[in-house]
Motif scaffolding. Structure first.
Motif, PDB file in Angstrom:
ATOM      1  N   GLN A   1      12.236 -41.447 -14.809  1.00 32.52           N
ATOM      2  CA  GLN A   1      12.802 -41.003 -16.081  1.00 32.52           C
ATOM      3  C   GLN A   1      11.904 -39.941 -16.682  1.00 32.52           C
ATOM      4  O   GLN A   1      10.684 -40.101 -16.750  1.00 32.52           O
ATOM      5  CB  GLN A   1      12.925 -42.195 -17.041  1.00 32.52           C
ATOM      6  N   CYS A   2      12.509 -38.847 -17.125  1.00 37.33           N
ATOM      7  CA  CYS A   2      11.743 -37.777 -17.753  1.00 37.33           C
ATOM      8  C   CYS A   2      11.483 -38.120 -19.213  1.00 37.33           C
ATOM      9  O   CYS A   2      12.413 -38.369 -19.971  1.00 37.33           O
ATOM     10  CB  CYS A   2      12.493 -36.453 -17.642  1.00 37.33           C
ATOM     11  N   LEU A   3      10.229 -38.162 -19.603  1.00 38.49           N
ATOM     12  CA  LEU A   3       9.837 -38.524 -20.965  1.00 38.49           C
ATOM     13  C   LEU A   3       9.364 -37.289 -21.715  1.00 38.49           C
ATOM     14  O   LEU A   3       8.526 -36.522 -21.227  1.00 38.49           O
ATOM     15  CB  LEU A   3       8.718 -39.572 -20.933  1.00 38.49           C
ATOM     16  N   LYS A   4       9.899 -37.117 -22.910  1.00 38.33           N
ATOM     17  CA  LYS A   4       9.532 -35.985 -23.748  1.00 38.33           C
ATOM     18  C   LYS A   4       8.454 -36.435 -24.728  1.00 38.33           C
ATOM     19  O   LYS A   4       8.686 -37.305 -25.567  1.00 38.33           O
ATOM     20  CB  LYS A   4      10.763 -35.462 -24.487  1.00 38.33           C
ATOM     21  N   ILE A   5       7.276 -35.821 -24.629  1.00 37.08           N
ATOM     22  CA  ILE A   5       6.110 -36.246 -25.402  1.00 37.08           C
ATOM     23  C   ILE A   5       5.694 -35.127 -26.359  1.00 37.08           C
ATOM     24  O   ILE A   5       5.597 -33.965 -25.968  1.00 37.08           O
ATOM     25  CB  ILE A   5       4.921 -36.591 -24.475  1.00 37.08           C
ATOM     26  N   LEU A   6       5.439 -35.503 -27.618  1.00 38.78           N
ATOM     27  CA  LEU A   6       4.917 -34.561 -28.604  1.00 38.78           C
ATOM     28  C   LEU A   6       3.432 -34.825 -28.790  1.00 38.78           C
ATOM     29  O   LEU A   6       3.027 -35.940 -29.141  1.00 38.78           O
ATOM     30  CB  LEU A   6       5.648 -34.728 -29.938  1.00 38.78           C
ATOM     31  N   LEU A   7       2.618 -33.821 -28.558  1.00 38.18           N
ATOM     32  CA  LEU A   7       1.166 -33.918 -28.744  1.00 38.18           C
ATOM     33  C   LEU A   7       0.772 -33.165 -30.008  1.00 38.18           C
ATOM     34  O   LEU A   7       1.003 -31.959 -30.121  1.00 38.18           O
ATOM     35  CB  LEU A   7       0.435 -33.335 -27.526  1.00 38.18           C
ATOM     36  N   VAL A   8       0.192 -33.882 -30.967  1.00 38.67           N
ATOM     37  CA  VAL A   8      -0.316 -33.270 -32.202  1.00 38.67           C
ATOM     38  C   VAL A   8      -1.829 -33.176 -32.057  1.00 38.67           C
ATOM     39  O   VAL A   8      -2.555 -34.161 -32.213  1.00 38.67           O
ATOM     40  CB  VAL A   8       0.074 -34.105 -33.442  1.00 38.67           C
ATOM     41  N   GLU A   9      -2.322 -31.988 -31.753  1.00 40.27           N
ATOM     42  CA  GLU A   9      -3.735 -31.812 -31.407  1.00 40.27           C
ATOM     43  C   GLU A   9      -4.146 -30.360 -31.645  1.00 40.27           C
ATOM     44  O   GLU A   9      -3.472 -29.427 -31.190  1.00 40.27           O
ATOM     45  CB  GLU A   9      -3.950 -32.188 -29.938  1.00 40.27           C
ATOM     46  N   ASP A  10      -5.278 -30.131 -32.370  1.00 41.26           N
ATOM     47  CA  ASP A  10      -5.740 -28.772 -32.635  1.00 41.26           C
ATOM     48  C   ASP A  10      -6.954 -28.383 -31.805  1.00 41.26           C
ATOM     49  O   ASP A  10      -7.463 -27.273 -31.929  1.00 41.26           O
ATOM     50  CB  ASP A  10      -6.034 -28.575 -34.116  1.00 41.26           C
ATOM     51  N   ASP A  11      -7.440 -29.276 -30.963  1.00 45.54           N
ATOM     52  CA  ASP A  11      -8.511 -28.950 -30.022  1.00 45.54           C
ATOM     53  C   ASP A  11      -7.864 -28.343 -28.779  1.00 45.54           C
ATOM     54  O   ASP A  11      -7.138 -29.016 -28.050  1.00 45.54           O
ATOM     55  CB  ASP A  11      -9.287 -30.215 -29.665  1.00 45.54           C
ATOM     56  N   LEU A  12      -8.138 -27.059 -28.528  1.00 44.86           N
ATOM     57  CA  LEU A  12      -7.448 -26.346 -27.460  1.00 44.86           C
ATOM     58  C   LEU A  12      -7.694 -26.948 -26.088  1.00 44.86           C
ATOM     59  O   LEU A  12      -6.865 -26.804 -25.179  1.00 44.86           O
ATOM     60  CB  LEU A  12      -7.872 -24.873 -27.467  1.00 44.86           C
ATOM     61  N   GLY A  13      -8.797 -27.620 -25.905  1.00 49.10           N
ATOM     62  CA  GLY A  13      -9.111 -28.173 -24.587  1.00 49.10           C
ATOM     63  C   GLY A  13      -8.330 -29.436 -24.264  1.00 49.10           C
ATOM     64  O   GLY A  13      -8.064 -29.718 -23.089  1.00 49.10           O
TER      65      GLY A  13
ATOM     66  N   GLY B   1       0.762 -33.743 -15.356  1.00 48.13           N
ATOM     67  CA  GLY B   1       1.415 -32.909 -14.367  1.00 48.13           C
ATOM     68  C   GLY B   1       1.053 -33.253 -12.938  1.00 48.13           C
ATOM     69  O   GLY B   1       1.732 -32.847 -12.000  1.00 48.13           O
ATOM     70  N   SER B   2      -0.002 -34.028 -12.726  1.00 45.99           N
ATOM     71  CA  SER B   2      -0.435 -34.371 -11.374  1.00 45.99           C
ATOM     72  C   SER B   2       0.284 -35.581 -10.809  1.00 45.99           C
ATOM     73  O   SER B   2       0.019 -35.978  -9.681  1.00 45.99           O
ATOM     74  CB  SER B   2      -1.954 -34.639 -11.371  1.00 45.99           C
ATOM     75  N   LEU B   3       1.178 -36.159 -11.582  1.00 46.91           N
ATOM     76  CA  LEU B   3       1.888 -37.359 -11.127  1.00 46.91           C
ATOM     77  C   LEU B   3       3.233 -36.976 -10.527  1.00 46.91           C
ATOM     78  O   LEU B   3       4.026 -36.287 -11.155  1.00 46.91           O
ATOM     79  CB  LEU B   3       2.106 -38.326 -12.297  1.00 46.91           C
ATOM     80  N   SER B   4       3.479 -37.458  -9.321  1.00 47.56           N
ATOM     81  CA  SER B   4       4.757 -37.178  -8.687  1.00 47.56           C
ATOM     82  C   SER B   4       5.800 -38.227  -9.030  1.00 47.56           C
ATOM     83  O   SER B   4       6.990 -37.949  -9.013  1.00 47.56           O
ATOM     84  CB  SER B   4       4.582 -37.111  -7.156  1.00 47.56           C
ATOM     85  N   GLU B   5       5.364 -39.468  -9.334  1.00 51.53           N
ATOM     86  CA  GLU B   5       6.322 -40.538  -9.603  1.00 51.53           C
ATOM     87  C   GLU B   5       6.747 -40.604 -11.066  1.00 51.53           C
ATOM     88  O   GLU B   5       7.660 -41.336 -11.415  1.00 51.53           O
ATOM     89  CB  GLU B   5       5.728 -41.894  -9.184  1.00 51.53           C
ATOM     90  N   SER B   6       6.089 -39.886 -11.940  1.00 48.08           N
ATOM     91  CA  SER B   6       6.442 -39.894 -13.358  1.00 48.08           C
ATOM     92  C   SER B   6       6.642 -38.467 -13.833  1.00 48.08           C
ATOM     93  O   SER B   6       5.886 -37.557 -13.474  1.00 48.08           O
ATOM     94  CB  SER B   6       5.350 -40.575 -14.193  1.00 48.08           C
ATOM     95  N   LEU B   7       7.660 -38.274 -14.654  1.00 51.45           N
ATOM     96  CA  LEU B   7       7.975 -36.947 -15.151  1.00 51.45           C
ATOM     97  C   LEU B   7       7.738 -36.895 -16.653  1.00 51.45           C
ATOM     98  O   LEU B   7       8.224 -37.763 -17.388  1.00 51.45           O
ATOM     99  CB  LEU B   7       9.436 -36.597 -14.838  1.00 51.45           C
ATOM    100  N   PHE B   8       7.023 -35.889 -17.099  1.00 48.46           N
ATOM    101  CA  PHE B   8       6.719 -35.742 -18.516  1.00 48.46           C
ATOM    102  C   PHE B   8       6.976 -34.302 -18.942  1.00 48.46           C
ATOM    103  O   PHE B   8       6.644 -33.357 -18.228  1.00 48.46           O
ATOM    104  CB  PHE B   8       5.253 -36.089 -18.806  1.00 48.46           C
ATOM    105  N   LEU B   9       7.556 -34.181 -20.125  1.00 48.60           N
ATOM    106  CA  LEU B   9       7.746 -32.875 -20.738  1.00 48.60           C
ATOM    107  C   LEU B   9       6.911 -32.865 -22.008  1.00 48.60           C
ATOM    108  O   LEU B   9       7.237 -33.541 -22.986  1.00 48.60           O
ATOM    109  CB  LEU B   9       9.229 -32.640 -21.052  1.00 48.60           C
ATOM    110  N   LEU B  10       5.816 -32.124 -21.975  1.00 48.49           N
ATOM    111  CA  LEU B  10       4.839 -32.145 -23.066  1.00 48.49           C
ATOM    112  C   LEU B  10       5.017 -30.938 -23.969  1.00 48.49           C
ATOM    113  O   LEU B  10       5.084 -29.797 -23.511  1.00 48.49           O
ATOM    114  CB  LEU B  10       3.421 -32.160 -22.488  1.00 48.49           C
ATOM    115  N   GLN B  11       5.100 -31.203 -25.274  1.00 47.73           N
ATOM    116  CA  GLN B  11       5.143 -30.130 -26.268  1.00 47.73           C
ATOM    117  C   GLN B  11       3.969 -30.330 -27.220  1.00 47.73           C
ATOM    118  O   GLN B  11       3.784 -31.415 -27.777  1.00 47.73           O
ATOM    119  CB  GLN B  11       6.459 -30.152 -27.045  1.00 47.73           C
TER     120      GLN B  11
END
Length: 387
Positions: A6-18, A28-38
């Motif tokens: 299942q593709c999961l849409k994740i919102l990241l609230v973070e001001d540290d660029l790293g 992104g390194s996981l083949s069995e899990s799908l994530f869409l990060l914003q």
């Protein structure tokens, strides 16, 4: 619950660029899990995103530039999106702080730089699943409270009409459906107005004008009662257009703008002779509307019409109870996959309605018997006085 891939849409609230780069690499390194990060850099922008888009979870840094105190940040999000799973990201490795954010509404707390790929994915999955479980328990408690309130109203009311009408109104509001009605299947002496009636809609909410008087609707409802007896279970149709119904039935439901329907039987105990008489009366009533009735139900197993003439199933159940009527809900705005809790909720409610109806009828029968005895006593006294 989550499904595989299942593709999961994740919102990241973070001001540290790293941090976003690190999280993107881990997810992104996981083949069995799908994530869409914003990623957004402030809580204000994050709130704006949540207002226009749906996210499966939020990764929240409590130290972003416009952050309030941690509890207030969580309160803002949970106040507006109470079912939103939140995983807190922090630079501080403090057990007390971690317990605090959990109490404030977060599902987990991760220390930056101290979690690896598996731990991050597990935290997101667990946060979503725990939030779903919490929401299910909350909804269950809400349903139980409402059911208890409705049962108490049913038990305390002495007016049958009030019981039935309040039931359909509250069911419609709680299930957020378009129409709800209670249909009386058999010939009966009405407790509502004292007039003899055959099958009829005795209570309804959201019904359009002329619905109750429509003879085709009455014929279809009457035959639906027989289907409930034959199946001995609930009739739940998620999509009328694909259900195994005859063409004329689909046309009827489509004309009435009905996309999905659920019908729950209301059983009533009684003697077999009375049940047999009411069964015969109802068969006769359906036969009068044969054109609309004979093609109403299309049996799924045989693919043949199952209600024609006097071959209609009886109104007596295997346990000896007779079918008083049914509680029916219609969805008109679109198809609807009826949930098990909705079926259970309606069944519990229908059982309580049946109890209230029986109690009302017993009370009414007692009053009629008392009046009859008093009448006989007066008659005897009159005879004695004549002699």
């Amino acid at each position: 619950m989550l499904t595989r891939n299942q593709c999961l849409k994740i919102l990241l609230v973070e001001d540290d660029l790293g941090v976003p780069t690190m999280i993107e690499d881990l997810l992104g390194s996981l083949s069995e899990s799908l994530f869409l990060l914003q990623t957004v850099k402030s809580l204000e922008i994050g709130v704006g995103c949540l207002e226009v888009e749906k996210f499966d979870a939020v990764l929240l840094d409590l130290s972003v530039s416009d952050s309030l105190r941690g509890s207030e940040d969580l309160a803002v999000l949970k106040g507006r999106w109470p079912t939103l799973p939140i995983v807190v990201l922090t630079d501080i490795n403090d057990e007390n702080m971690a317990r605090s954010v959990l109490r404030w509404g977060a599902q987990d707390c991760l220390v930056k730089g101290r979690f690896h790929r598996t731990l991050l994915v597990r935290a997101i999955h667990y946060a979503i699943e725990r939030q779903q479980i919490e929401e299910q328990l909350r909804q269950q408690a809400l349903r139980q409270r409402l059911l208890g309130k409705m049962i108490e109203h049913i038990r305390s009311s002495i007016d049958p009409a009030s019981i039935l009408q309040s039931t359909v109104a509250e069911v419609r509001q709680f299930l957020q459906t378009d129409r709800v009605l209670i249909y009386r299947c058999q010939e009966w002496v009405s407790q509502l107005d004292g007039e003899e009636q055959k099958g009829a809609i005795v209570a309804g909410d959201g019904l359009p004008e002329g619905y109750i008087e429509n003879p085709n609707i009455s014929a279809a409802l009457a035959l639906s009662c027989f289907v409930l007896v034959e199946s001995q279970s609930v009739q739940a149709i998620a999509d009328v257009s694909t259900a195994p119904l005859a063409g004329s039935c689909k046309e009827l439901l489509t004309d009435c703008e009905i996309a999905a329907v659920i019908s729950v039987p209301i059983w009533q105990s009684g003697d077999w002779e009375t049940a047999k008489e009411t069964q015969e009366a109802t068969v006769w009533e359906v036969e009068k509307n044969q054109d609309a009735a004979e093609s109403y139900i299309w049996h799924e197993a045989s693919g043949k019409p199952q209600a024609q003439g006097t071959n209609l199933p009886g109104s007596i159940a295997e346990n000896g109870n007779s079918l008083w009527g049914m509680l029916t809900a219609y969805n008109c705005s679109g198809v609807r996959e009826w949930q098990q809790w909705e079926i259970d909720f309606l069944q519990h409610l229908a059982n309580q309605v049946a109890i209230a109806i029986e109690q009302s009828q017993r009370k009414d029968s007692g009053l009629r018997l008392g009046n009859k005895r008093r009448h006989k006593k007066v008659t005897r006294m009159g005879r004695y006085s004549l002699t």
